[in-house]
Design a protein around this motif. Sequence first.
Motif: not given
Length: 368
Positions: A173-195
């Motif tokens: 599981q990625p760190s909380t910090e990484w997940q926060a940065n990822w969400q900020q950089e790519y908000p369009q991916l949140q809650g999606k099924f990622i291929v």
Amino acid sequence: MKVLQVLPALDSGGVERGTLEIAEALVQAGHESWVVSAGGRLVSQLEAAGSRHVHWDLGRKSPKSLLQVRPFRRWLSQNEFDIVHARSRMPAWITLMALKRLAPGQAPHLVTTVHGLHSVNRYSAVMTRGERIIAVSETCRRYILDNYPSARAEHIRLIHRGIDPSQFPRDFQPSTEWQANWQQEYPQLQGKFIVTLPGRLTRLKGHREWLQAIARLSQRMPDLAGLIVGGDAPGKADYAAEVRQQIKDNGLENIVTMTGHRTDMREIYAASNVIISLSTKPESFGRTVLEPLAMGVPVVGYARGGVAEILQALYPAGAVEPGDLEGIVDAILGVYNGQHTDVKPNDVFLLEKMQAETLKVYQELVAP
């Protein structure tokens, strides 16, 4: 033992990574590890782990490179190596010619590794001229036997490439910090099924077929997100433009995200639901298939070459007949619907095993 590995450069890539891994194993086992290359960003890491690096450009594909043979022979004679391990074709040729005129008791033993399924010709044949020939997969071993009759089967050693389980741990599981940065950089991916399709933008990686699969899946998966992770390859700007135009032509701008080059692949694997491998030609191994599978992330791909070997061992449900795009779509839908999500633990393709078996090959020659 005093072992020298020879390759073009130490910038990035599977060959370079394998060189560092064997160098580290040699040092840890109390042997002397040397590497010759034209340098690169991995030199500092190599030296920090206890190996010696000598800057020597033996990888340039030019007749002028043959001028290096005599000085390289003189240098080899002065340093009295037990093993020279050639990992690329031009350095292998220079090494082979340099060794020819050394006295029998003075010449180190030559080991070669066939890392890729090169074009079959005399230039590539040098990789089968070692006293021991390491094949990184059964696909590579079969390629050698089928195409180079002079290579003796008893001299070939099958040593799968491997990974360190601590670098790609199961259920990571990625760190909380990484997940926060990822969400900020790519908000369009949140809650999606990622291929996700990892790999630089080259035709070999099959981006255009992947986009066809994404277009079909978008009709059946309302929460679909496609992710291309990899930068533009040098000299491949036209292909990169084709990929971007195909995204536009298929109306996939709101579904497909292109990240460019990333160094956090482990975290991206963990954030993905499925990883895809659609190489247009058989590959000798398939590290971007093994790494996510080791973490328990399903991988769907064309079952050929080294990729087929990895899928068969760890996730047979992800193996699809090459060219069967509908099979790729069905396999992804299977994961989406909660089927075939169990990935076997990786107890086959391990770094420690690869290191131990390679050092054993050296020892076969030094102390038979």
